[in-house]
Write a protein that holds these residues in place. Sequence first.
Motif, PDB file in Angstrom:
ATOM      1  N   ALA A 161     -50.759   8.457 -75.111  1.00  0.00           N
ATOM      2  CA  ALA A 161     -51.717   7.358 -74.950  1.00  0.00           C
ATOM      3  C   ALA A 161     -51.779   6.569 -76.243  1.00  0.00           C
ATOM      4  N   GLY A 162     -52.088   5.295 -76.114  1.00  0.00           N
ATOM      5  CA  GLY A 162     -52.143   4.461 -77.310  1.00  0.00           C
ATOM      6  C   GLY A 162     -50.762   4.001 -77.709  1.00  0.00           C
ATOM      7  N   GLU A 163     -50.671   3.489 -78.946  1.00  0.00           N
ATOM      8  CA  GLU A 163     -49.416   2.872 -79.362  1.00  0.00           C
ATOM      9  C   GLU A 163     -48.594   3.824 -80.234  1.00  0.00           C
ATOM     10  N   GLY A 164     -48.748   5.099 -80.008  1.00  0.00           N
ATOM     11  CA  GLY A 164     -48.054   6.082 -80.849  1.00  0.00           C
ATOM     12  C   GLY A 164     -46.568   6.146 -80.556  1.00  0.00           C
ATOM     13  N   TRP A 165     -45.790   6.418 -81.561  1.00  0.00           N
ATOM     14  CA  TRP A 165     -44.346   6.589 -81.409  1.00  0.00           C
ATOM     15  C   TRP A 165     -43.858   7.782 -82.213  1.00  0.00           C
ATOM     16  N   GLU A 177     -52.715  13.189 -80.226  1.00  0.00           N
ATOM     17  CA  GLU A 177     -52.932  13.930 -81.478  1.00  0.00           C
ATOM     18  C   GLU A 177     -52.251  13.273 -82.672  1.00  0.00           C
ATOM     19  N   THR A 178     -51.121  12.577 -82.434  1.00  0.00           N
ATOM     20  CA  THR A 178     -50.418  11.937 -83.551  1.00  0.00           C
ATOM     21  C   THR A 178     -51.158  10.689 -84.033  1.00  0.00           C
ATOM     22  N   ILE A 179     -52.196  10.276 -83.309  1.00  0.00           N
ATOM     23  CA  ILE A 179     -52.982   9.099 -83.692  1.00  0.00           C
ATOM     24  C   ILE A 179     -54.408   9.488 -84.079  1.00  0.00           C
ATOM     25  N   SER A 181     -56.032  12.789 -84.395  1.00  0.00           N
ATOM     26  CA  SER A 181     -56.528  13.978 -85.104  1.00  0.00           C
ATOM     27  C   SER A 181     -56.911  13.557 -86.518  1.00  0.00           C
ATOM     28  N   GLY A 182     -57.715  14.364 -87.179  1.00  0.00           N
ATOM     29  CA  GLY A 182     -58.127  14.051 -88.552  1.00  0.00           C
ATOM     30  C   GLY A 182     -56.926  13.803 -89.468  1.00  0.00           C
ATOM     31  N   PRO A 183     -55.973  14.747 -89.539  1.00  0.00           N
ATOM     32  CA  PRO A 183     -54.806  14.550 -90.416  1.00  0.00           C
ATOM     33  C   PRO A 183     -53.984  13.310 -90.041  1.00  0.00           C
ATOM     34  N   SER A 184     -53.890  13.007 -88.735  1.00  0.00           N
ATOM     35  CA  SER A 184     -53.114  11.830 -88.315  1.00  0.00           C
ATOM     36  C   SER A 184     -53.790  10.545 -88.768  1.00  0.00           C
ATOM     37  N   MET A 185     -55.109  10.505 -88.670  1.00  0.00           N
ATOM     38  CA  MET A 185     -55.840   9.314 -89.124  1.00  0.00           C
ATOM     39  C   MET A 185     -55.669   9.123 -90.629  1.00  0.00           C
ATOM     40  N   VAL A 186     -55.778  10.223 -91.365  1.00  0.00           N
ATOM     41  CA  VAL A 186     -55.633  10.140 -92.831  1.00  0.00           C
ATOM     42  C   VAL A 186     -54.222   9.677 -93.189  1.00  0.00           C
ATOM     43  N   ARG A 187     -53.233  10.237 -92.514  1.00  0.00           N
ATOM     44  CA  ARG A 187     -51.829   9.885 -92.801  1.00  0.00           C
ATOM     45  C   ARG A 187     -51.603   8.390 -92.535  1.00  0.00           C
ATOM     46  N   TRP A 188     -52.138   7.898 -91.414  1.00  0.00           N
ATOM     47  CA  TRP A 188     -51.960   6.482 -91.066  1.00  0.00           C
ATOM     48  C   TRP A 188     -52.659   5.596 -92.100  1.00  0.00           C
ATOM     49  N   ALA A 189     -53.866   5.996 -92.485  1.00  0.00           N
ATOM     50  CA  ALA A 189     -54.621   5.183 -93.456  1.00  0.00           C
ATOM     51  C   ALA A 189     -53.898   5.136 -94.801  1.00  0.00           C
ATOM     52  N   LEU A 190     -53.388   6.296 -95.241  1.00  0.00           N
ATOM     53  CA  LEU A 190     -52.670   6.332 -96.526  1.00  0.00           C
ATOM     54  C   LEU A 190     -51.423   5.445 -96.466  1.00  0.00           C
ATOM     55  N   ALA A 191     -50.738   5.448 -95.321  1.00  0.00           N
ATOM     56  CA  ALA A 191     -49.525   4.632 -95.164  1.00  0.00           C
ATOM     57  C   ALA A 191     -49.853   3.146 -95.063  1.00  0.00           C
ATOM     58  N   ASN A 192     -51.114   2.844 -94.813  1.00  0.00           N
ATOM     59  CA  ASN A 192     -51.508   1.443 -94.648  1.00  0.00           C
ATOM     60  C   ASN A 192     -52.431   0.956 -95.764  1.00  0.00           C
ATOM     61  N   GLY A 193     -52.261   1.598 -96.920  1.00  0.00           N
ATOM     62  CA  GLY A 193     -52.896   1.072 -98.118  1.00  0.00           C
ATOM     63  C   GLY A 193     -54.236   1.660 -98.473  1.00  0.00           C
ATOM     64  N   TRP A 194     -54.668   2.711 -97.772  1.00  0.00           N
ATOM     65  CA  TRP A 194     -55.954   3.319 -98.123  1.00  0.00           C
ATOM     66  C   TRP A 194     -55.842   4.027 -99.463  1.00  0.00           C
ATOM     67  N   GLN A 195     -56.750   3.705-100.347  1.00  0.00           N
ATOM     68  CA  GLN A 195     -56.799   4.368-101.648  1.00  0.00           C
ATOM     69  C   GLN A 195     -57.899   5.408-101.593  1.00  0.00           C
ATOM     70  N   GLN A 196     -57.495   6.655-101.454  1.00  0.00           N
ATOM     71  CA  GLN A 196     -58.515   7.701-101.360  1.00  0.00           C
ATOM     72  C   GLN A 196     -59.092   7.978-102.744  1.00  0.00           C
TER      73      GLN A 196
END
Length: 308
Positions: A161-165, A177-179, A181-196
């Motif tokens: 479901a969603g735009e996952g690939w 789950e690849t979109i 889950s907690g770790p998936s959200m963090v991974r996507w945010a980090l890849a999209n410029g999130w500065q933790q």
Amino acid sequence: MTVLAIEIGGARFAAATVEPAGVITAKLEMPVGPDPTATLKDLVARIVVPGLISEEGLTGVGIGVAGPLDAVRGTVSPANILAWRDFPLVKTVCGLLPGVPVHLAGDGQVMALGEWWRGAFSAGALLGVVVSTGIGGGLVFEGRPHLGSTGNAGHIGHIRAGEGWETCRCGAVGCVETIASGPSMVRWALANGWQQAVEPTFWAGRPVDSRALSADAKRGVTVAVEAFDRAAGALATAVLTTAALFDVENVVIGGGVAGAGATLLAPLRRAVADQAGLGFLRRVKVEATGLGRDAGLFGAAALALRGE
Ligand SMILES: [Zn+2]
């Protein structure tokens, strides 16, 4: 008559003794040590204490565990417990408590069942969704859990479901789950410029803690808000697909990421409202668990009390 409820999570194990009226008489939580089997044995030994609750006083054991599992063989392979692959959980617990029947279900299944029994949902069909380091799910129809022939029914995290690939750890592509889950959200945010602000915590190469991301989303940091929106969109699709198949009225969300509260719930409700078409889907209500971590323990107890 008392049953023992056990909840197996990636980071902690919990156990409780529960009476048929739905009263927890003792509860214990332990962090998972390097040897999860030793943690399990320790947990059971500490809660089933002769003189307090003896083996003879127990009428059953119910266990909720992150999937996947094999209810026929009584084995589990929780994604976050790498030491357990096809681990004979039922046999191990039977060995610790000889003669006591052991019942097994998924974490989402026991959460939904617990909410049905002791929470605010007790009519029609209920879908429980655990949003955590993985995504679990379970269905309860008129008070009865629908576990399926292998015990895996309701595995909503592995619907596409969603735009996952991305390839999921299950081997399929584009799972929710690849979109979401907690770790998936963090991974996507980090890849999209999130500065933790704080150094992310990694375990087995995956970020494990989404709390900093939800804190940033709450503060309105754009990329963090987008990560939650993206997750909510995929979850909404999966929820509505399930609701369309089973005429689900209520959806209860639990798990660590659900601890973000409105940060997850508000975009999820919005996405469900945006995506729902037919009238019976537009009335689907999404709520956070009101029982917190006890939902899973109550559900595991219900499994044992009902002999599911
Ligand atoms: Zn998957």
